[in-house]
Design a protein around this motif. Sequence first.
Motif, PDB file in Angstrom:
ATOM      1  N   ASP A 142       0.817  -1.217   0.000  1.00  0.00           N
ATOM      2  CA  ASP A 142       0.000   0.000   0.000  1.00  0.00           C
ATOM      3  C   ASP A 142       0.853   1.271   0.000  1.00  0.00           C
ATOM      4  OD1 ASP A 142      -2.425   1.333   0.012  1.00  0.00           O
ATOM      5  OD2 ASP A 142      -2.518   1.432   2.203  1.00  0.00           O
ATOM      6  N   GLY A 143       0.315   2.325  -0.565  1.00  0.00           N
ATOM      7  CA  GLY A 143       0.954   3.641  -0.477  1.00  0.00           C
ATOM      8  C   GLY A 143       1.544   4.165  -1.782  1.00  0.00           C
ATOM      9  N   ASN A 144       1.257   3.491  -2.892  1.00  0.00           N
ATOM     10  CA  ASN A 144       1.793   3.952  -4.188  1.00  0.00           C
ATOM     11  C   ASN A 144       1.304   5.354  -4.548  1.00  0.00           C
ATOM     12  OD1 ASN A 144       2.800   1.396  -4.319  1.00  0.00           O
ATOM     13  ND2 ASN A 144       1.491   0.692  -6.003  1.00  0.00           N
ATOM     14  N   GLY A 145       0.020   5.584  -4.319  1.00  0.00           N
ATOM     15  CA  GLY A 145      -0.582   6.867  -4.688  1.00  0.00           C
ATOM     16  C   GLY A 145       0.034   8.010  -3.895  1.00  0.00           C
ATOM     17  N   ARG A 146       0.147   7.813  -2.579  1.00  0.00           N
ATOM     18  CA  ARG A 146       0.705   8.866  -1.716  1.00  0.00           C
ATOM     19  C   ARG A 146       2.175   9.101  -2.022  1.00  0.00           C
ATOM     20  NH1 ARG A 146      -1.229   6.124   3.544  1.00  0.00           N
ATOM     21  NH2 ARG A 146      -1.786   4.513   2.030  1.00  0.00           N
ATOM     22  N   LEU A 203       1.872 -11.189   8.283  1.00  0.00           N
ATOM     23  CA  LEU A 203       1.188 -10.263   7.374  1.00  0.00           C
ATOM     24  C   LEU A 203       1.819  -8.881   7.507  1.00  0.00           C
ATOM     25  CD1 LEU A 203      -1.263  -9.547   5.442  1.00  0.00           C
ATOM     26  CD2 LEU A 203      -2.413  -8.787   7.502  1.00  0.00           C
ATOM     27  N   ILE A 204       2.326  -8.371   6.394  1.00  0.00           N
ATOM     28  CA  ILE A 204       2.971  -7.053   6.385  1.00  0.00           C
ATOM     29  C   ILE A 204       2.078  -6.077   5.627  1.00  0.00           C
ATOM     30  CG2 ILE A 204       4.999  -5.746   5.573  1.00  0.00           C
ATOM     31  CD1 ILE A 204       6.554  -8.446   5.578  1.00  0.00           C
ATOM     32  N   ARG A 205       1.886  -4.878   6.175  1.00  0.00           N
ATOM     33  CA  ARG A 205       1.228  -3.824   5.391  1.00  0.00           C
ATOM     34  C   ARG A 205       2.116  -2.582   5.399  1.00  0.00           C
ATOM     35  NH1 ARG A 205      -4.917  -2.081   4.547  1.00  0.00           N
ATOM     36  NH2 ARG A 205      -4.552  -0.363   3.101  1.00  0.00           N
ATOM     37  N   THR A 206       2.388  -2.073   4.238  1.00  0.00           N
ATOM     38  CA  THR A 206       3.167  -0.846   4.137  1.00  0.00           C
ATOM     39  C   THR A 206       2.230   0.363   4.159  1.00  0.00           C
ATOM     40  OG1 THR A 206       3.091  -0.919   1.721  1.00  0.00           O
ATOM     41  CG2 THR A 206       5.017  -1.945   2.782  1.00  0.00           C
ATOM     42  N   SER A 207       2.793   1.539   4.201  1.00  0.00           N
ATOM     43  CA  SER A 207       2.116   2.844   4.065  1.00  0.00           C
ATOM     44  C   SER A 207       1.639   3.453   5.387  1.00  0.00           C
ATOM     45  CB  SER A 207       0.930   2.800   3.085  1.00  0.00           C
ATOM     46  OG  SER A 207      -0.289   2.483   3.742  1.00  0.00           O
ATOM     47  N   ASP A 256       5.654   2.072   8.396  1.00  0.00           N
ATOM     48  CA  ASP A 256       5.367   3.412   7.913  1.00  0.00           C
ATOM     49  C   ASP A 256       6.266   3.786   6.723  1.00  0.00           C
ATOM     50  OD1 ASP A 256       4.088   5.780   7.860  1.00  0.00           O
ATOM     51  OD2 ASP A 256       4.829   6.526   9.788  1.00  0.00           O
ATOM     52  N   VAL A 257       6.226   2.962   5.698  1.00  0.00           N
ATOM     53  CA  VAL A 257       7.026   3.193   4.489  1.00  0.00           C
ATOM     54  C   VAL A 257       6.077   2.954   3.322  1.00  0.00           C
ATOM     55  CG1 VAL A 257       8.793   2.064   3.053  1.00  0.00           C
ATOM     56  CG2 VAL A 257       9.270   2.506   5.461  1.00  0.00           C
ATOM     57  N   PHE A 258       6.065   3.845   2.337  1.00  0.00           N
ATOM     58  CA  PHE A 258       5.204   3.610   1.176  1.00  0.00           C
ATOM     59  C   PHE A 258       5.777   2.469   0.342  1.00  0.00           C
ATOM     60  CE2 PHE A 258       4.117   8.361   1.563  1.00  0.00           C
ATOM     61  CZ  PHE A 258       2.953   8.086   2.278  1.00  0.00           C
ATOM     62  N   TRP A 259       4.903   1.722  -0.303  1.00  0.00           N
ATOM     63  CA  TRP A 259       5.348   0.509  -1.004  1.00  0.00           C
ATOM     64  C   TRP A 259       6.551   0.720  -1.954  1.00  0.00           C
ATOM     65  CZ3 TRP A 259       5.988  -4.318  -0.378  1.00  0.00           C
ATOM     66  CH2 TRP A 259       6.363  -5.120  -1.471  1.00  0.00           C
ATOM     67  N   PRO A 260       6.577   1.788  -2.772  1.00  0.00           N
ATOM     68  CA  PRO A 260       7.719   1.918  -3.700  1.00  0.00           C
ATOM     69  C   PRO A 260       9.067   2.045  -2.976  1.00  0.00           C
ATOM     70  CG  PRO A 260       5.915   3.323  -4.404  1.00  0.00           C
ATOM     71  CD  PRO A 260       5.556   2.828  -3.032  1.00  0.00           C
ATOM     72  N   ASP A 261       9.059   2.405  -1.683  1.00  0.00           N
ATOM     73  CA  ASP A 261      10.313   2.533  -0.925  1.00  0.00           C
ATOM     74  C   ASP A 261      10.649   1.275  -0.126  1.00  0.00           C
ATOM     75  OD1 ASP A 261      10.873   5.129  -1.754  1.00  0.00           O
ATOM     76  OD2 ASP A 261       9.666   6.026  -0.141  1.00  0.00           O
TER      77      ASP A 261
END
Length: 258
Positions: free
Chosen positions: A33-37, A199-203, A225-230
């Motif tokens: 998660d977090g690509n958009g942000r 289970l890992i969730r980014t963003s 607390d890291v956006f997926w692309p990072d």
Amino acid sequence: MDVNLARIVFNKMNTLEDLDKNKLPQHIAIIMDGNGRWAKQRGKLRIFGHENGVDAVHQTVESCAKLQIPFLTLYAFSTENWKRPKNEVDTLMRLLVNVLKKELKTLNKNNIRLKTIGKTDTLPKKVHKELTEVMSKTENNSGMILTLALSYGSREEIKTAVQEIAVKVKNNIISPENIDETVINTHLYAHFLPDVDLLIRTSGECRISNFLLWQIAYAELYFIDVFWPDFRENHLVQAILSYQNRERRFGKTSEQLN
Ligand code: IPE
Ligand code: IPE
Ligand code: MG
């Protein structure tokens, strides 16, 4: 302080060597998660974030294969994601086709088998065709099973299982008393997967968003607390180190485990 915990605290750039190879999760699931942000932070369109998320997928898959994790499941597109603007959905689908074409080599090089869960018949024909092709071209690989959750929603998965079981009851193939957890599990899209261990969730979002509700009953949850692309290998290692430091009691007491 526990040795592993000390590593998390004092060494921010963890590597695969820091992990206890005898205590690896067998099934890792990731809500990417977090690509958009990530894109918005850079003043770019959301799709720029999705494009840059591809590299994180590539690296994570290779790291998990290197660790010989048996099952990796990635949440790539939810049933609810169909509600996004049409041009975002269309571009995501095009991106998916390109990634599948490009990554077939990586999958074979790493002995990975590709699978999917979800209502994949609702995907555009091109995506469906590419998925079928990559799955068949990797089906003889014997290493990690990489499952892409596509047009996947857990409630939809459970609803479909209930419908299939109801039909079997109606046709006297199964009696209601014999419906147990195993029967339910065999009717889920993810019937070939074991329960999720990690289970890992980014963003930074701390929610499940309709992902693998049945299979995460006893999963260890890790929100970063890291956006997926990072998301990089050291983040994956941090997540696994955290997992390795937890006591999984499955309802028992600590004393019973020893
Ligand atoms: C995850 O990133 C990718 C998909 C859901 C396809 P998002 O697109 O949800 O990015 P954010 O959460 O809006 O930042
Ligand atoms: C979950 O992310 C779905 C995927 C990562 C594919 P979302 O971005 O769709 O979830 P919400 O809407 O923030 O809960
Ligand atoms: Mg999101």
